[in-house]
Design an enzyme around this catalytic site. Structure first.
Site, PDB file in Angstrom:
ATOM      1  CD  GLU A 162      10.412  -7.568   5.841  1.00 30.26           C
ATOM      2  OE1 GLU A 162      10.686  -8.670   6.306  1.00 30.26           O
ATOM      3  OE2 GLU A 162       9.787  -6.646   6.475  1.00 30.26           O
ATOM      4  CG  ASN A 165       8.252  -2.033   0.466  1.00 32.54           C
ATOM      5  OD1 ASN A 165       7.683  -2.222   1.666  1.00 32.54           O
ATOM      6  ND2 ASN A 165       8.833  -0.857  -0.257  1.00 32.54           N
ATOM      7  CE1 TYR A 191       8.934   5.263   3.228  1.00 39.04           C
ATOM      8  CE2 TYR A 191       7.348   6.759   3.032  1.00 39.04           C
ATOM      9  CZ  TYR A 191       7.820   5.579   3.734  1.00 39.04           C
ATOM     10  OH  TYR A 191       7.147   5.043   4.897  1.00 39.04           O
ATOM     11  N   PRO A 206       0.801  -1.128   0.125  1.00 40.07           N
ATOM     12  CG  PRO A 206      -0.081  -1.287   2.140  1.00 40.07           C
ATOM     13  CD  PRO A 206       0.454  -2.042   1.383  1.00 40.07           C
ATOM     14  CG  ASN A 207      -0.307   4.289   1.390  1.00 40.19           C
ATOM     15  OD1 ASN A 207      -1.119   4.886   0.869  1.00 40.19           O
ATOM     16  ND2 ASN A 207      -0.239   3.700   2.425  1.00 40.19           N
ATOM     17  NE  ARG A 266      10.359   5.935   8.732  1.00 40.78           N
ATOM     18  CZ  ARG A 266       9.131   5.873   7.906  1.00 40.78           C
ATOM     19  NH1 ARG A 266       9.371   4.595   6.782  1.00 40.78           N
ATOM     20  NH2 ARG A 266       8.198   6.598   8.027  1.00 40.78           N
ATOM     21  CG  HIS A 273      11.140  -2.319   4.599  1.00 39.69           C
ATOM     22  ND1 HIS A 273       9.615  -2.201   4.503  1.00 39.69           N
ATOM     23  CD2 HIS A 273      11.310  -3.532   5.078  1.00 39.69           C
ATOM     24  CE1 HIS A 273       9.198  -3.321   4.937  1.00 39.69           C
ATOM     25  NE2 HIS A 273      10.088  -4.200   5.408  1.00 39.69           N
ATOM     26  CB  ALA A 298       1.326   0.338   6.554  1.00 39.23           C
ATOM     27  NE  ARG A 342       4.017   6.889   1.718  1.00 39.68           N
ATOM     28  CZ  ARG A 342       4.215   5.381   2.070  1.00 39.68           C
ATOM     29  NH1 ARG A 342       4.942   4.350   1.266  1.00 39.68           N
ATOM     30  NH2 ARG A 342       3.948   5.103   3.346  1.00 39.68           N
TER      31      ARG A 342
HETATM   32  C1  DQA Z   1       8.035   0.932   3.864  1.00 38.38           C
HETATM   33  C2  DQA Z   1       8.221   1.140   5.353  1.00 38.38           C
HETATM   34  C3  DQA Z   1       6.956   1.003   5.949  1.00 38.38           C
HETATM   35  O1  DQA Z   1       6.949   1.302   7.477  1.00 38.38           O
HETATM   36  C4  DQA Z   1       5.971   2.080   5.381  1.00 38.38           C
HETATM   37  O2  DQA Z   1       4.813   1.822   5.953  1.00 38.38           O
HETATM   38  C5  DQA Z   1       6.049   1.967   4.225  1.00 38.38           C
HETATM   39  C6  DQA Z   1       7.115   1.990   3.354  1.00 38.38           C
HETATM   40  C7  DQA Z   1       9.593   1.276   3.202  1.00 38.38           C
HETATM   41  O3  DQA Z   1       9.749   0.897   2.073  1.00 38.38           O
HETATM   42  O4  DQA Z   1      10.362   2.132   3.892  1.00 38.38           O
HETATM   43  O5  DQA Z   1       4.943   2.220   3.218  1.00 38.38           O
HETATM   44  O6  DQA Z   1       7.717  -0.167   3.660  1.00 38.38           O
END
Ligand code: DQA
Length: 148
Positions: A98, A74, A23, A10-11, A107, A100, A77, A18
């Site tokens: 995984e 990835n 990011y 998501p997002n 964080r 990120h 959240a 964003r």
């Molecule tokens: C994320 C880190 C997560 O905590 C966050 O909710 C994201 C992006 C990252 O790529 O740094 O949406 O996965």
């Protein structure tokens, strides 16, 4: 030829606009293009999906059975909330890395726990868009050297 499923949670469709301080300014399209180039050099096939919906990601993990030999994810959240994604990865038992963009451990405390990590081969966190390329490299290396 090995086939890798790339899942963006998501997002991540909003990458580029964003929270660029966290990011970066690279868009998801650019990340996918960079991954495609890396995949060519590694002689693997990629299939990429972004979804804001947990169930769609679970369905994609199920559908990977017999189609893909590795998963690069990835989970955004959902990393910190989703037992369902964790269970799906455990159920299909497809080697998963995984990734990120941000360094989770620098964080908020709620980002320090990942439901995915215990069912993943490993985690790459904090290298911006490069996390994906590094993750793909690690996954393909693992598949080439572990699965014969
Ligand atoms: C994320 C880190 C997560 O905590 C966050 O909710 C994201 C992006 C990252 O790529 O740094 O949406 O996965």
């Amino acid at each position: 030829m090995l086939s890798i499923l790339v899942l963006h949670g998501p997002n991540l469709n909003l990458l580029g606009q964003r929270e660029p301080g966290i990011y970066g300014s690279v868009t998801l399209d650019t990340i996918d293009r960079q991954l495609e180039q890396a995949a060519e050099a590694l002689h693997v096939r990629l299939s990429s999906l972004q979804s804001n919906h947990e169930g769609t990601l679970v369905d994609a993990i199920h559908a990977a059975l017999g189609q893909h030999q590795g998963i690069l994810i990835n989970a955004g959240a959902y990393t910190h909330t989703s037992v369902a994604l964790r269970d799906a990865i455990a159920a299909v038992a497809i080697p998963t890395v995984e990734v990120h963009l941000s360094n989770l451990y620098r964080r908020e405390a709620f980002r320090h726990h990942s439901y995915i990590a215990p069912v993943a081969i490993g985690q790459i966190s904090g290298f911006g868009a490069d996390s994906y390329r590094l993750g793909l490299d690690a996954l393909v290396h693992y598949l080439n050297h572990t699965e014969g």
